[in-house]
Write an enzyme that holds these catalytic residues in place. Sequence first.
Site, short mmCIF file in Angstrom:
data_model
loop_
_atom_site.label_atom_id
_atom_site.label_comp_id
_atom_site.label_asym_id
_atom_site.label_seq_id
_atom_site.Cartn_x
_atom_site.Cartn_y
_atom_site.Cartn_z
N ASP A 279 -6.91 -17.88 -16.68
CA ASP A 279 -6.34 -18.93 -15.81
C ASP A 279 -7.51 -19.11 -14.66
O ASP A 279 -7.58 -18.07 -13.85
CB ASP A 279 -5.02 -18.27 -15.07
CG ASP A 279 -4.55 -19.04 -13.93
OD1 ASP A 279 -4.95 -20.12 -13.69
OD2 ASP A 279 -3.55 -18.26 -13.32
N GLU B 246 -7.97 -13.72 -14.92
CA GLU B 246 -8.02 -15.07 -13.87
C GLU B 246 -9.57 -15.18 -13.93
O GLU B 246 -10.58 -14.31 -13.85
CB GLU B 246 -7.43 -14.78 -12.84
CG GLU B 246 -5.73 -14.58 -12.86
CD GLU B 246 -5.24 -14.60 -11.50
OE1 GLU B 246 -5.39 -15.53 -10.90
OE2 GLU B 246 -4.41 -13.58 -11.18
N HIS C 187 -8.09 -21.01 -9.09
CA HIS C 187 -8.61 -20.82 -8.00
C HIS C 187 -10.29 -21.09 -8.31
O HIS C 187 -10.97 -21.02 -7.18
CB HIS C 187 -8.42 -19.29 -7.34
CG HIS C 187 -6.93 -19.58 -6.78
ND1 HIS C 187 -6.64 -20.04 -5.63
CD2 HIS C 187 -5.93 -18.93 -7.40
CE1 HIS C 187 -5.40 -19.55 -5.62
NE2 HIS C 187 -5.00 -18.90 -6.81
N LYS D 250 -5.03 -26.84 -6.40
CA LYS D 250 -5.85 -25.99 -5.28
C LYS D 250 -6.98 -27.14 -4.85
O LYS D 250 -6.48 -27.92 -3.98
CB LYS D 250 -6.33 -24.94 -5.90
CG LYS D 250 -5.35 -23.92 -6.84
CD LYS D 250 -4.25 -23.61 -6.08
CE LYS D 250 -3.31 -22.35 -6.50
NZ LYS D 250 -2.29 -22.72 -7.40
#
Length: 380
Positions: free
Chosen positions: A202, A173, A205, A232
């Site tokens: 990924d 991530e 965020h 997000k």
Amino acid sequence: MPFSYIKTHLQQRADNALLRQRQLISHSTGREITVNTQQYLNFASNDYLGFAADVIQHDTGIALGSNSSPLVTGYGIEQHQLETYLCELMGFEAAMLFNSGFSANNSVLKALFHDKKTAQESATFHDKLNHASLIDGGLHSQAAMIRFNHNDMQHLQSRLEKSSAKHKLIISEGVFSMDGDQAPLAKLKELAKQHNAWLMIDDAHGFGVFGNQGLGTCETIKPDLLVITFGKALASSGACVLASKELVDYMQQFNRDYIYSTGLSPLITNLTRQRIKQIVGDVGALRRNRLADNIDHFKKQALAHKIAVMPSMSAIQPIVLGCAEQTLEAANKLKEKGIWLTAIRPPTVPFNTARLRITLSAAHTHDDINRLVSELKAIL
């Protein structure tokens, strides 16, 4: 009695302070939330830039539903425009939209290693703190699944060196959803190159929050496969996979989630494209600066009041308490004080690492943060 285990398992969850329950929300922004007519300061939202309260003007002629799979009649001009725009911004050949980040992550891994013969020569290398969607995708693909210690590049290198797989995919991530720290992308890219592997990130965020233009943790370091989500920092919904044209063509043949799901709504797609233009413009820059200031203020206040937070420079600022019951009790006490915070408990996080997951927004004021820290000090 048929299915008697359901009641038993629910009771076990309740006994261990792990029972999940939905809350009926009547209003929610990055700063405030209304639950059952009660208003709270919201420190549990992923609305990092405070866009959820903003209204975007749109063409009322745009359809709400796409009415079909993208491979039937569900791929219209709005979807094409968003994919093209993202490719130009991010520097990728092709893109494909999904209805959620979970679907994108999970289905890409299943599709990439769907063939048994190819899968026997393949391996995926997962950071141990990867999101459930990535873990599920790895478990349900037919490739070998190998996990390395969180952000431990020596451990990953050792795993790669011991693997005889012909097709290797490293998966991480950009910003980890429960810890708030970032992956060492440059090192991951270097290891991928050394071991003839691909890199998948990924950046759910990170997109909108990090980078000079708000293009995320992968603004300058490009993985082979990038997943960004719109729910997000963009305060929208859906997700996008960016990769080579060849890989996207492959996904259109074998990605069952994409093939058999109704396409992302044209209305949502159009609004998302407008929001991304705000993200990369002056509005986005202003809000990223405001968010950075709020993060800095929170960390300084927490340090001054001896509240131990994890080493995160993102909007995600967890306080690990360990015990699920104590964490749930702390969250409930904060709610009594008008502060909405989520108690994150196993299995979402490893056992003995239950935490209060604080998420900051550009919409918060310093006074909001001061109030949060004051209540945390009193409760903890």
